[in-house]
Design a protein around this motif. Sequence first.
Motif, short mmCIF file in Angstrom:
data_model
loop_
_atom_site.label_atom_id
_atom_site.label_comp_id
_atom_site.label_asym_id
_atom_site.label_seq_id
_atom_site.Cartn_x
_atom_site.Cartn_y
_atom_site.Cartn_z
N VAL A 38 4.49 117.17 -42.55
CA VAL A 38 5.85 117.09 -42.04
C VAL A 38 5.93 115.97 -41.00
O VAL A 38 4.91 115.56 -40.43
CB VAL A 38 6.31 118.43 -41.41
N VAL A 39 7.13 115.50 -40.74
CA VAL A 39 7.32 114.42 -39.76
C VAL A 39 7.08 114.94 -38.35
O VAL A 39 6.39 114.33 -37.54
CB VAL A 39 8.74 113.85 -39.85
N ASP A 40 7.66 116.10 -38.05
CA ASP A 40 7.56 116.64 -36.70
C ASP A 40 7.82 118.14 -36.74
O ASP A 40 8.33 118.69 -37.72
CB ASP A 40 8.56 115.95 -35.77
N TYR A 41 7.48 118.79 -35.63
CA TYR A 41 7.58 120.24 -35.50
C TYR A 41 8.34 120.53 -34.22
O TYR A 41 7.81 120.39 -33.12
CB TYR A 41 6.17 120.82 -35.44
N LEU A 42 9.61 120.89 -34.36
CA LEU A 42 10.47 121.11 -33.20
C LEU A 42 10.55 122.58 -32.87
O LEU A 42 10.94 123.40 -33.70
CB LEU A 42 11.89 120.58 -33.48
N LEU A 43 10.18 122.93 -31.65
CA LEU A 43 10.25 124.32 -31.21
C LEU A 43 11.60 124.60 -30.57
O LEU A 43 12.05 123.90 -29.67
CB LEU A 43 9.14 124.60 -30.19
N LYS A 44 12.26 125.63 -31.04
CA LYS A 44 13.56 126.04 -30.49
C LYS A 44 13.35 126.73 -29.14
O LYS A 44 12.35 127.43 -28.95
CB LYS A 44 14.26 127.01 -31.44
N PRO A 45 14.25 126.57 -28.22
CA PRO A 45 15.42 125.66 -28.28
C PRO A 45 15.02 124.26 -27.87
O PRO A 45 14.42 124.05 -26.82
CB PRO A 45 16.38 126.27 -27.26
N PHE A 46 15.30 123.26 -28.68
CA PHE A 46 14.93 121.89 -28.37
C PHE A 46 16.17 121.12 -27.91
O PHE A 46 17.30 121.43 -28.30
CB PHE A 46 14.31 121.20 -29.59
N VAL A 47 15.92 120.14 -27.07
CA VAL A 47 17.02 119.34 -26.53
C VAL A 47 17.24 118.12 -27.42
O VAL A 47 16.40 117.76 -28.25
CB VAL A 47 16.73 118.90 -25.08
N GLU A 48 18.37 117.47 -27.22
CA GLU A 48 18.74 116.34 -28.07
C GLU A 48 17.75 115.19 -27.95
O GLU A 48 17.43 114.53 -28.94
CB GLU A 48 20.15 115.86 -27.73
N GLU A 49 17.24 114.96 -26.74
CA GLU A 49 16.29 113.86 -26.55
C GLU A 49 15.03 114.06 -27.40
O GLU A 49 14.51 113.11 -27.99
CB GLU A 49 15.92 113.72 -25.08
N ARG A 50 14.55 115.30 -27.43
CA ARG A 50 13.35 115.59 -28.24
C ARG A 50 13.67 115.47 -29.73
O ARG A 50 12.84 114.98 -30.52
CB ARG A 50 12.84 117.00 -27.91
N TRP A 51 14.84 115.90 -30.13
CA TRP A 51 15.27 115.80 -31.51
C TRP A 51 15.35 114.34 -31.94
O TRP A 51 14.97 113.98 -33.06
CB TRP A 51 16.63 116.49 -31.66
N LEU A 52 15.83 113.47 -31.07
CA LEU A 52 15.96 112.05 -31.38
C LEU A 52 14.59 111.42 -31.66
O LEU A 52 14.48 110.53 -32.50
CB LEU A 52 16.64 111.31 -30.22
N VAL A 53 13.56 111.89 -30.96
CA VAL A 53 12.21 111.39 -31.21
C VAL A 53 11.79 111.70 -32.65
O VAL A 53 11.22 110.86 -33.35
CB VAL A 53 11.21 112.02 -30.21
N SER A 54 12.09 112.92 -33.09
CA SER A 54 11.76 113.32 -34.46
C SER A 54 12.50 112.47 -35.48
O SER A 54 11.93 112.05 -36.49
CB SER A 54 12.11 114.79 -34.67
N VAL A 55 13.78 112.24 -35.24
CA VAL A 55 14.59 111.45 -36.16
C VAL A 55 14.04 110.03 -36.25
O VAL A 55 13.94 109.45 -37.34
CB VAL A 55 16.06 111.44 -35.73
N GLU A 56 13.65 109.47 -35.12
CA GLU A 56 13.10 108.11 -35.12
C GLU A 56 11.81 108.05 -35.94
O GLU A 56 11.57 107.09 -36.69
CB GLU A 56 12.83 107.66 -33.68
N LYS A 57 10.97 109.06 -35.81
CA LYS A 57 9.75 109.12 -36.61
C LYS A 57 10.07 109.15 -38.10
O LYS A 57 9.43 108.46 -38.91
CB LYS A 57 8.93 110.37 -36.24
N ALA A 58 11.06 109.96 -38.45
CA ALA A 58 11.45 110.07 -39.86
C ALA A 58 11.97 108.74 -40.39
O ALA A 58 11.59 108.31 -41.50
CB ALA A 58 12.51 111.16 -40.02
N ILE A 59 12.81 108.08 -39.63
CA ILE A 59 13.36 106.80 -40.06
C ILE A 59 12.25 105.75 -40.21
O ILE A 59 12.24 104.97 -41.17
CB ILE A 59 14.44 106.32 -39.08
N ASN A 60 11.30 105.76 -39.29
CA ASN A 60 10.17 104.82 -39.38
C ASN A 60 9.37 105.04 -40.65
O ASN A 60 8.94 104.09 -41.31
CB ASN A 60 9.27 104.96 -38.16
N ARG A 61 9.18 106.30 -41.01
CA ARG A 61 8.45 106.62 -42.24
C ARG A 61 9.22 106.13 -43.47
O ARG A 61 8.63 105.58 -44.40
CB ARG A 61 8.23 108.12 -42.35
N ILE A 62 10.51 106.37 -43.45
CA ILE A 62 11.34 105.96 -44.58
C ILE A 62 11.29 104.45 -44.77
O ILE A 62 11.12 103.95 -45.88
CB ILE A 62 12.79 106.43 -44.37
#
Length: 224
Positions: A94-118
């Motif tokens: 998986v790209v990342d593992y987000l533990l709830k409740p996560f904040v938007e800043e942490r979520w953005l890190v995951s999205v950036e990782k996903a986009i880099n992979r793509i």
Amino acid sequence: MSYTCIIIEDEPLAAERLKTYISKHRLLQLTGTFESGKTGLDFLKKNEIDIVFLDLNLGEISGIRILENNSIPSQVIITTAYQEYALKGFELDVVDYLLKPFVEERWLVSVEKAINRIEAKRSGNDRFVMIKTEHRLEKVFLRDIVFIEGMGDYRRIHTIHKKIMTLQTFREMEEMFDQSDIVRVHKSYMVAKSRITSISKDKLTLPDREIPISESYRGVVTND
């Protein structure tokens, strides 16, 4: 350019939080939200989706089960309240593992990782080899390798992230790697050509290290 994404999440508040974050991201396009793992999986089988936000605790079928039993080409970001499945998630790539409740800043890190992979995949920069280390096979992306050094019976692979020890021989590795990427330069060294900053008579300079080069291997680096 935009990246399509879906949410597979059976908690309404968590799903709404993800929807809000996605709506604010200029590169993401939400194409579906599913409370059921089965319906989400059915959608993925019929549609090409870039990113999946996947909860693990989905009732009738867990997110882990979905990943174990199905080939999902999308980049998967796990969202869960359960930390104990983190290792299993990463074993499933998986790209990342987000533990709830996560904040938007942490979520953005995951999205950036996903986009880099793509983008790496689209550019053909997602090639990898499986290296035997200890009692497992470990995926190593060619783009991450800096150099490989011989240490007695072992080879130590230096990547930008960590060092990996293996009993695989240099000959085996030469067969695994594309010679336009990673080449043998010495009886005890292989080097990623893209990491070389300069070449002298008997050594190669990398960003933070010098590697010896044998005369017999010089031509593979200089293209002589």
